[in-house]
Enzyme design. Sequence first.
Site, PDB file in Angstrom:
ATOM      1  N   ARG A 119     -19.321 -14.962 -10.434  1.00 22.79           N
ATOM      2  CA  ARG A 119     -18.889 -14.570  -9.082  1.00 22.79           C
ATOM      3  C   ARG A 119     -19.911 -13.608  -8.484  1.00 22.79           C
ATOM      4  NH1 ARG A 119     -15.991 -17.959 -10.367  1.00 22.79           N
ATOM      5  NH2 ARG A 119     -13.735 -18.146 -10.280  1.00 22.79           N
ATOM      6  N   ASN A 175     -16.399 -11.191  -3.984  1.00 24.12           N
ATOM      7  CA  ASN A 175     -15.382 -10.463  -4.775  1.00 24.12           C
ATOM      8  C   ASN A 175     -15.496  -8.951  -4.592  1.00 24.12           C
ATOM      9  OD1 ASN A 175     -15.497 -13.199  -5.902  1.00 24.12           O
ATOM     10  ND2 ASN A 175     -14.131 -12.391  -7.467  1.00 24.12           N
ATOM     11  N   TYR A 213      -2.432 -19.355  -0.251  1.00 23.96           N
ATOM     12  CA  TYR A 213      -3.210 -18.192   0.202  1.00 23.96           C
ATOM     13  C   TYR A 213      -4.555 -18.653   0.778  1.00 23.96           C
ATOM     14  CZ  TYR A 213      -6.917 -14.782  -0.270  1.00 23.96           C
ATOM     15  OH  TYR A 213      -8.036 -14.032  -0.024  1.00 23.96           O
ATOM     16  N   SER A 248     -12.495 -15.299   3.403  1.00 22.33           N
ATOM     17  CA  SER A 248     -12.809 -15.262   1.967  1.00 22.33           C
ATOM     18  C   SER A 248     -13.725 -16.414   1.581  1.00 22.33           C
ATOM     19  CB  SER A 248     -11.495 -15.369   1.191  1.00 22.33           C
ATOM     20  OG  SER A 248     -11.741 -15.639  -0.167  1.00 22.33           O
ATOM     21  N   LYS A 256      -6.344 -18.718   4.878  1.00 25.35           N
ATOM     22  CA  LYS A 256      -7.663 -18.266   5.352  1.00 25.35           C
ATOM     23  C   LYS A 256      -8.366 -19.386   6.126  1.00 25.35           C
ATOM     24  CE  LYS A 256      -7.541 -14.094   3.710  1.00 25.35           C
ATOM     25  NZ  LYS A 256      -7.216 -13.001   4.651  1.00 25.35           N
ATOM     26  N   LYS A 267      -2.098 -11.522  -0.162  1.00 23.02           N
ATOM     27  CA  LYS A 267      -3.343 -12.004  -0.779  1.00 23.02           C
ATOM     28  C   LYS A 267      -3.232 -12.405  -2.245  1.00 23.02           C
ATOM     29  CE  LYS A 267      -4.805  -7.441  -2.199  1.00 23.02           C
ATOM     30  NZ  LYS A 267      -5.822  -6.424  -2.309  1.00 23.02           N
ATOM     31  N   ASN A 305       3.893 -14.869   7.105  1.00 22.21           N
ATOM     32  CA  ASN A 305       3.300 -13.547   7.309  1.00 22.21           C
ATOM     33  C   ASN A 305       1.868 -13.639   7.850  1.00 22.21           C
ATOM     34  OD1 ASN A 305       3.394 -10.535   6.810  1.00 22.21           O
ATOM     35  ND2 ASN A 305       1.598 -11.104   5.616  1.00 22.21           N
ATOM     36  N   SER A 333       0.865  -1.187   0.000  1.00 20.43           N
ATOM     37  CA  SER A 333       0.000   0.000   0.000  1.00 20.43           C
ATOM     38  C   SER A 333       0.899   1.234   0.000  1.00 20.43           C
ATOM     39  CB  SER A 333      -0.910   0.017   1.230  1.00 20.43           C
ATOM     40  OG  SER A 333      -0.135   0.123   2.409  1.00 20.43           O
ATOM     41  N   LEU A 348     -10.151  -9.414 -11.994  1.00 17.16           N
ATOM     42  CA  LEU A 348     -10.866  -8.973 -13.193  1.00 17.16           C
ATOM     43  C   LEU A 348     -11.062  -7.451 -13.288  1.00 17.16           C
ATOM     44  CD1 LEU A 348     -12.442  -9.703 -15.768  1.00 17.16           C
ATOM     45  CD2 LEU A 348     -14.481  -9.958 -14.344  1.00 17.16           C
ATOM     46  N   PHE A 377     -11.299 -15.669 -19.138  1.00 12.28           N
ATOM     47  CA  PHE A 377     -10.752 -16.998 -18.853  1.00 12.28           C
ATOM     48  C   PHE A 377     -11.846 -18.073 -18.937  1.00 12.28           C
ATOM     49  CE2 PHE A 377      -7.461 -14.664 -16.052  1.00 12.28           C
ATOM     50  CZ  PHE A 377      -6.609 -14.492 -17.130  1.00 12.28           C
TER      51      PHE A 377
END
Length: 340
Positions: free
Chosen positions: A231, A179, A149, A124, A153, A86, A101, A37, A200, A218
């Site tokens: 999604r 999403n 990843y 998620s 979660k 992420k 991490n 960031s 996306l 895709f």
Amino acid sequence: MAKILVTGGTGFIGSHTAVELFNAGYEVILLDDFSNSSSKILTQLETITGQAPEFVELDLCDEKAVFEFVAQHPEITGVIHFAAFKAVGESVQQPLKYYRNNFYSLINLINAFKSKVNLVFSSSCTVYGQPDSLPVTEDAAVKKAESPYGNTKQIAEEILIDTCKVTPELKVTSLRYFNPVGAHSSALIGELPIGVPQNLVPFITQSAIGKRGPITVFGNDYNTPDGSAVRDYIHVVDLAKAHVAAIKRMESAVAESNYEVFNLGTGKGSSVLQIIQAFEESTGEKLNYAIGPRREGDVEQVYGDVTKSAEGLGWKAELDVNEMMRSAWNWEKYLKDNPF
Ligand code: UD1
């Protein structure tokens, strides 16, 4: 008013949540290490809220620093923990970077605060994999993760469940995001992807502004209405508001147990082609796209059942895909004139 710590506070969802906490009258302290960031987000937040945010730069993997910070801030009553790596692809290449991490930071936080806080954990819909039935509810089976990843979660949720069992005073809410897309209506904060966007919507906006070439869809041979994958896209401002609702629910002590989980989506699925169309219609911009092969690891379709979050959090997503696309586009245009 209670003071809430937002880890990953200068990130995409963290910065939007900081604004909504401020709007709800909370005192906020942001924490970040700027690994994904920009410190300029702090200036942007000051412009939006009219107040310089309280901020600490800290690596949550540094146990000593975390304990010192927590000891110095007894006024913190709630933590919203966004800080984590992420990128799905990177996690496959560098699994230990992700496990180290994402787990050290969570464990250090819980150990340092002990039972004294209400904690919101950023989870998620990836934990569901391809669900057996749709829309997917919170009690659906957790499927084997496709990436390190996703595994962080799943395991983090288990760490929190096990810890809550033996720590009745600790309250935890895991929020499973579908999403998240879009940006704040001011266009002063939004998503800042590093390098070529894998997701996306940032790819769409960067393609439209000329930073990237044509979009590849895709796969168009999925078992969905138009063949492209489906999604549950959710506006980041709606998502941010749900975090405030989760903090309020823990403060008001109405929860049935000290560990709860909620889906955060709109309950409605959109295909890749529908998103492309929504972008074109809501912005007037034409997109170049071509159909390509499926992306490895992608599920065919997933969208959430949001009954539990409506009832438990008193929260419902309000902004539609057109607004998601318009705000993402305004942010991309802002970035062009005001590079970070
Ligand atoms: C991805 C992650 C998910 C993570 C989420 C965070 C994977 C497999 N999943 O979700 O674990 O929580 O990001 O935001 O990476 N698409 C295209 N062309 C593109 C990019 C994407 O057609 O250039 C399609 C994808 O195939 C997918 C949809 O767009 O069907 C959304 O993709 P994306 O934004 O990457 O999100 P997810 O894959 O759903």
